[in-house]
Enzyme design. Structure first.
Site, mmCIF file in Angstrom:
data_model
loop_
_atom_site.group_PDB
_atom_site.id
_atom_site.type_symbol
_atom_site.label_atom_id
_atom_site.label_comp_id
_atom_site.label_asym_id
_atom_site.label_seq_id
_atom_site.Cartn_x
_atom_site.Cartn_y
_atom_site.Cartn_z
ATOM 1 N N ASN A 45 49.003 -19.107 -34.047
ATOM 2 C CA ASN A 45 48.478 -18.300 -32.950
ATOM 3 C C ASN A 45 47.990 -16.963 -33.492
ATOM 4 O O ASN A 45 48.594 -16.371 -34.399
ATOM 5 C CB ASN A 45 49.489 -18.124 -31.817
ATOM 6 N N GLU A 58 47.691 -24.540 -31.900
ATOM 7 C CA GLU A 58 47.195 -25.916 -31.860
ATOM 8 C C GLU A 58 45.669 -25.938 -31.821
ATOM 9 O O GLU A 58 45.019 -26.756 -32.482
ATOM 10 C CB GLU A 58 47.729 -26.650 -30.621
HETATM 11 N N1 THU Z 1 51.154 -20.243 -27.981
HETATM 12 C C1 THU Z 1 50.671 -21.145 -28.880
HETATM 13 O O1 THU Z 1 50.236 -20.791 -29.976
HETATM 14 N N2 THU Z 1 50.682 -22.455 -28.525
HETATM 15 C C2 THU Z 1 51.133 -22.925 -27.327
HETATM 16 O O2 THU Z 1 50.959 -24.090 -27.030
HETATM 17 C C3 THU Z 1 51.844 -22.024 -26.414
HETATM 18 C C4 THU Z 1 51.682 -20.581 -26.683
HETATM 19 C C5 THU Z 1 51.107 -18.826 -28.340
HETATM 20 C C6 THU Z 1 50.109 -18.027 -27.527
HETATM 21 C C7 THU Z 1 50.686 -16.637 -27.654
HETATM 22 O O3 THU Z 1 50.202 -16.064 -28.860
HETATM 23 C C8 THU Z 1 52.176 -16.860 -27.779
HETATM 24 O O4 THU Z 1 52.360 -18.226 -28.129
HETATM 25 C C9 THU Z 1 52.948 -16.570 -26.510
HETATM 26 O O5 THU Z 1 52.405 -17.228 -25.425
#
Ligand code: THU
Length: 135
Positions: A45, A58
């Site tokens: 992320n 993802e």
């Molecule tokens: N996040 C992801 O990377 N994948 C997910 O499927 C759920 C949430 C990240 C987005 C954000 O940077 C952090 O987790 C908190 O929501």
């Protein structure tokens, strides 16, 4: 998926997770997407001061893979602090490339919290075939 593949993907997602850029949520996520030809594309992320401009791990993995010419995927591993599952937007993006994708979610210690398929995570998915073809 077999034990070796599961471990390979969780290890890759865990290693990638160290590069997550999450200064706002402090919730680091790592993903590892396996192509049907055996390659692994990782993602993390990447948050942004303008919050909606950030991106999930993802989708970074999917976009990296597709931008390298890949469209056929077998499995994805997602590693989070507590084994949180992929968000709805990521499920939708993954669904574009097939609902038979195997999904494994693990926590920071590598413990498997969920093992399922995208079909189970996204029932009645809207997919490319739902769009009318051009005449
Ligand atoms: N996040 C992801 O990377 N994948 C997910 O499927 C759920 C949430 C990240 C987005 C954000 O940077 C952090 O987790 C908190 O929501």
């Amino acid at each position: 998926m077999d034990t070796q593949t599961r471990q390979r993907l969780i290890a890759a997602a865990t290693a990638a997770r160290a590069h997550a850029y999450a200064p706002y949520s402090h919730y680091s996520v790592g993903a590892a997407l396996l192509t049907r030809t055996g390659k692994v594309y990782t993602g993390v992320n990447v948050e942004n001061a303008a919050f909606p401009s950030g991106m999930c791990a993802e989708r970074v993995a999917v976009f990296k893979a597709v931008s390298e010419g890949e469209r056929s995927f077998a499995a994805i591993a997602v590693v989070t602090e507590n084994g949180g599952a992929p968000c709805g937007a990521c499920r939708q993006v993954l669904a574009e490339f097939g609902l038979d994708l195997e999904v494994v979610v693990a926590d920071r210690a590598g413990r498997v919290v969920l093992e399922t398929t995208l079909a189970d995570l996204l029932p009645a998915a809207f997919q490319p075939d739902d769009l009318p073809r051009e005449e």
